[in-house]
Design a protein around this motif. Structure first.
Motif, PDB file in Angstrom:
ATOM      1  N   LEU A   1       0.830  -1.208   0.000  1.00  0.00           N
ATOM      2  CA  LEU A   1       0.000   0.000   0.000  1.00  0.00           C
ATOM      3  C   LEU A   1       0.860   1.252   0.000  1.00  0.00           C
ATOM      4  CD1 LEU A   1      -2.852   1.217   0.188  1.00  0.00           C
ATOM      5  CD2 LEU A   1      -2.652   1.090   2.681  1.00  0.00           C
ATOM      6  N   LEU A   2       1.910   1.260   0.812  1.00  0.00           N
ATOM      7  CA  LEU A   2       2.789   2.424   0.885  1.00  0.00           C
ATOM      8  C   LEU A   2       3.512   2.669  -0.432  1.00  0.00           C
ATOM      9  CD1 LEU A   2       4.378   2.109   4.453  1.00  0.00           C
ATOM     10  CD2 LEU A   2       2.577   3.679   3.697  1.00  0.00           C
ATOM     11  N   SER A   3       3.948   1.592  -1.068  1.00  0.00           N
ATOM     12  CA  SER A   3       4.626   1.749  -2.350  1.00  0.00           C
ATOM     13  C   SER A   3       3.668   2.297  -3.395  1.00  0.00           C
ATOM     14  CB  SER A   3       5.224   0.416  -2.811  1.00  0.00           C
ATOM     15  OG  SER A   3       4.195  -0.540  -3.044  1.00  0.00           O
ATOM     16  N   GLY A   4       2.424   1.818  -3.358  1.00  0.00           N
ATOM     17  CA  GLY A   4       1.425   2.327  -4.284  1.00  0.00           C
ATOM     18  C   GLY A   4       1.141   3.794  -4.070  1.00  0.00           C
ATOM     19  N   MET A   5       0.992   4.196  -2.817  1.00  0.00           N
ATOM     20  CA  MET A   5       0.725   5.606  -2.520  1.00  0.00           C
ATOM     21  C   MET A   5       1.921   6.475  -2.874  1.00  0.00           C
ATOM     22  SD  MET A   5      -2.345   5.560  -1.513  1.00  0.00           S
ATOM     23  CE  MET A   5      -2.470   7.260  -0.996  1.00  0.00           C
ATOM     24  N   GLY A   6       3.134   5.958  -2.592  1.00  0.00           N
ATOM     25  CA  GLY A   6       4.334   6.712  -2.925  1.00  0.00           C
ATOM     26  C   GLY A   6       4.470   6.957  -4.417  1.00  0.00           C
ATOM     27  N   LEU A   7       4.206   5.938  -5.201  1.00  0.00           N
ATOM     28  CA  LEU A   7       4.268   6.083  -6.656  1.00  0.00           C
ATOM     29  C   LEU A   7       3.208   7.053  -7.169  1.00  0.00           C
ATOM     30  CD1 LEU A   7       4.858   2.353  -7.677  1.00  0.00           C
ATOM     31  CD2 LEU A   7       6.454   4.249  -8.024  1.00  0.00           C
ATOM     32  N   LEU A   8       2.044   7.027  -6.549  1.00  0.00           N
ATOM     33  CA  LEU A   8       0.972   7.943  -6.963  1.00  0.00           C
ATOM     34  C   LEU A   8       1.355   9.386  -6.681  1.00  0.00           C
ATOM     35  CD1 LEU A   8      -1.883   8.440  -8.026  1.00  0.00           C
ATOM     36  CD2 LEU A   8      -2.721   8.093  -5.691  1.00  0.00           C
TER      37      LEU A   8
ATOM     38  N   LYS B   1       2.161   5.951 -12.023  1.00  0.00           N
ATOM     39  CA  LYS B   1       0.726   5.940 -11.715  1.00  0.00           C
ATOM     40  C   LYS B   1       0.123   4.566 -11.978  1.00  0.00           C
ATOM     41  CE  LYS B   1      -3.229   9.017 -12.377  1.00  0.00           C
ATOM     42  NZ  LYS B   1      -3.753  10.148 -13.185  1.00  0.00           N
ATOM     43  N   LEU B   2       0.513   3.945 -13.083  1.00  0.00           N
ATOM     44  CA  LEU B   2       0.012   2.618 -13.423  1.00  0.00           C
ATOM     45  C   LEU B   2       0.420   1.585 -12.388  1.00  0.00           C
ATOM     46  CD1 LEU B   2      -1.354   0.717 -15.525  1.00  0.00           C
ATOM     47  CD2 LEU B   2       0.904   0.480 -16.585  1.00  0.00           C
ATOM     48  N   PHE B   3       1.692   1.593 -12.007  1.00  0.00           N
ATOM     49  CA  PHE B   3       2.180   0.606 -11.047  1.00  0.00           C
ATOM     50  C   PHE B   3       1.701   0.904  -9.623  1.00  0.00           C
ATOM     51  CE2 PHE B   3       4.859  -0.543 -14.556  1.00  0.00           C
ATOM     52  CZ  PHE B   3       5.055  -1.904 -14.387  1.00  0.00           C
ATOM     53  N   SER B   4       1.377   2.160  -9.360  1.00  0.00           N
ATOM     54  CA  SER B   4       0.816   2.480  -8.047  1.00  0.00           C
ATOM     55  C   SER B   4      -0.525   1.783  -7.860  1.00  0.00           C
ATOM     56  CB  SER B   4       0.642   4.001  -7.898  1.00  0.00           C
ATOM     57  OG  SER B   4      -0.449   4.476  -8.683  1.00  0.00           O
ATOM     58  N   GLU B   5      -1.369   1.854  -8.889  1.00  0.00           N
ATOM     59  CA  GLU B   5      -2.682   1.222  -8.774  1.00  0.00           C
ATOM     60  C   GLU B   5      -2.587  -0.291  -8.824  1.00  0.00           C
ATOM     61  OE1 GLU B   5      -6.349   1.248  -7.623  1.00  0.00           O
ATOM     62  OE2 GLU B   5      -5.178   3.078  -7.910  1.00  0.00           O
ATOM     63  N   LEU B   6      -1.606  -0.814  -9.533  1.00  0.00           N
ATOM     64  CA  LEU B   6      -1.392  -2.260  -9.539  1.00  0.00           C
ATOM     65  C   LEU B   6      -1.085  -2.760  -8.133  1.00  0.00           C
ATOM     66  CD1 LEU B   6      -0.990  -4.965 -11.007  1.00  0.00           C
ATOM     67  CD2 LEU B   6       1.392  -4.282 -11.412  1.00  0.00           C
ATOM     68  N   ASN B   7      -0.200  -2.048  -7.430  1.00  0.00           N
ATOM     69  CA  ASN B   7       0.157  -2.442  -6.068  1.00  0.00           C
ATOM     70  C   ASN B   7      -1.011  -2.277  -5.106  1.00  0.00           C
ATOM     71  OD1 ASN B   7       2.780  -3.162  -6.698  1.00  0.00           O
ATOM     72  ND2 ASN B   7       3.614  -1.144  -6.273  1.00  0.00           N
ATOM     73  N   VAL B   8      -1.774  -1.191  -5.265  1.00  0.00           N
ATOM     74  CA  VAL B   8      -2.930  -0.964  -4.401  1.00  0.00           C
ATOM     75  C   VAL B   8      -3.984  -2.047  -4.625  1.00  0.00           C
ATOM     76  CG1 VAL B   8      -4.864   0.595  -3.927  1.00  0.00           C
ATOM     77  CG2 VAL B   8      -2.565   1.519  -4.182  1.00  0.00           C
ATOM     78  N   ALA B   9      -4.216  -2.413  -5.886  1.00  0.00           N
ATOM     79  CA  ALA B   9      -5.187  -3.464  -6.195  1.00  0.00           C
ATOM     80  C   ALA B   9      -4.753  -4.802  -5.593  1.00  0.00           C
ATOM     81  CB  ALA B   9      -5.356  -3.591  -7.708  1.00  0.00           C
ATOM     82  N   LEU B  10      -3.477  -5.134  -5.725  1.00  0.00           N
ATOM     83  CA  LEU B  10      -2.962  -6.378  -5.140  1.00  0.00           C
ATOM     84  C   LEU B  10      -3.092  -6.364  -3.628  1.00  0.00           C
ATOM     85  CD1 LEU B  10       0.264  -6.902  -7.293  1.00  0.00           C
ATOM     86  CD2 LEU B  10      -1.831  -8.265  -7.370  1.00  0.00           C
ATOM     87  N   TYR B  11      -2.826  -5.221  -3.026  1.00  0.00           N
ATOM     88  CA  TYR B  11      -2.912  -5.096  -1.566  1.00  0.00           C
ATOM     89  C   TYR B  11      -4.323  -5.398  -1.067  1.00  0.00           C
ATOM     90  CZ  TYR B  11      -3.334  -2.867   2.990  1.00  0.00           C
ATOM     91  OH  TYR B  11      -3.614  -2.608   4.314  1.00  0.00           O
ATOM     92  N   PHE B  12      -5.314  -4.748  -1.656  1.00  0.00           N
ATOM     93  CA  PHE B  12      -6.677  -4.929  -1.169  1.00  0.00           C
ATOM     94  C   PHE B  12      -7.231  -6.311  -1.513  1.00  0.00           C
ATOM     95  CE2 PHE B  12      -6.706  -0.239  -0.851  1.00  0.00           C
ATOM     96  CZ  PHE B  12      -7.132  -0.145   0.464  1.00  0.00           C
TER      97      PHE B  12
END
Length: 210
Positions: free
Chosen positions: A145-152, A177-188
């Motif tokens: 989640l943190l990596s996703g938010m950081g990338l965003l 931005k693309l990889f941020s949402e990928l990580n967030v989606a995987l997290y949830f």
């Protein structure tokens, strides 16, 4: 029978909302038909491909969290973690709506609200969410989640710089931005899967002990 009643009333409510939107658009817009206008077809399939991929990824956390909350509320309605999943659905759902309907662009054009202000509001919501569910988040693989938010935030910072050019500046914003949402989606997906499993196991254990 209860399921059919729920579906019936959901359809009625949805129809009334659509009808109200049609009447509003017909009164204040050029034509109600614009509500069903198809999106502009690109000249090549590669145009906007990763942008649409990002938008599809944005839908994953909201849908997964909402569905998981419905399951959790049925399995064990009084678990505190259910509120965490519900709020996660609301936060990610709000982000999805902004990305699909470009609310920050609408506010910029129609109301003159700068993108930095809307970004600050979104960041404030994210921080409040983090503080409110700090304990729950710590028990999850929060680095995703943190990596996703950081990338965003990195992508937002690049966008705010208004770099010139159609190549590198767009890639510097779009790829993170693309990889941020990928990580967030995987997290949830991981979090919701775990919560549903734990809720089922606790219900089974309580039934056995009883």
């Amino acid at each position: 029978m209860t399921t059919y009643k729920s579906v019936f009333w959901l359809n009625i409510l949805s129809f009334l909302l659509v009808l109200a939107l049609i009447l509003y658009t017909k009164s204040f817009g050029p034509s109600a038909g614009v509500l069903f206008s198809p999106p502009i077809a690109p000249k090549a399939i590669s145009i906007g491909l990763l942008t649409h991929t990002f938008q599809l990824l944005c839908a994953v956390p909201a849908i997964v969290c909402a569905f998981s909350f419905a399951l959790l509320r049925t399995i064990q309605p009084r678990r505190k973690e259910n509120v965490f999943i519900l709020c996660s659905a609301l936060v990610t759902g709000g982000f999805l709506l902004n990305e699909i309907f470009r609310i920050h662009i609408f506010l910029l054009v129609q109301a003159g609200v700068h993108k930095l202000i809307t970004s600050f509001v979104f960041a404030s919501v994210a921080v409040a969410y983090g503080f409110a569910f700090k304990r729950q988040i710590k028990s999850t693989p929060y680095m995703l989640l943190l990596s996703g938010m950081g990338l965003l935030f990195f992508a937002i910072a690049i966008d705010s710089l208004k770099l010139r050019g159609d190549g590198l500046p767009i890639l510097l914003e779009g790829v993170p931005k693309l990889f941020s949402e990928l990580n967030v989606a995987l997290y949830f997906c991981y979090v919701c899967y775990g919560e549903v499993l734990r809720s089922l196991n606790r219900k089974v254990d309580s039934s056995v002990n009883y």
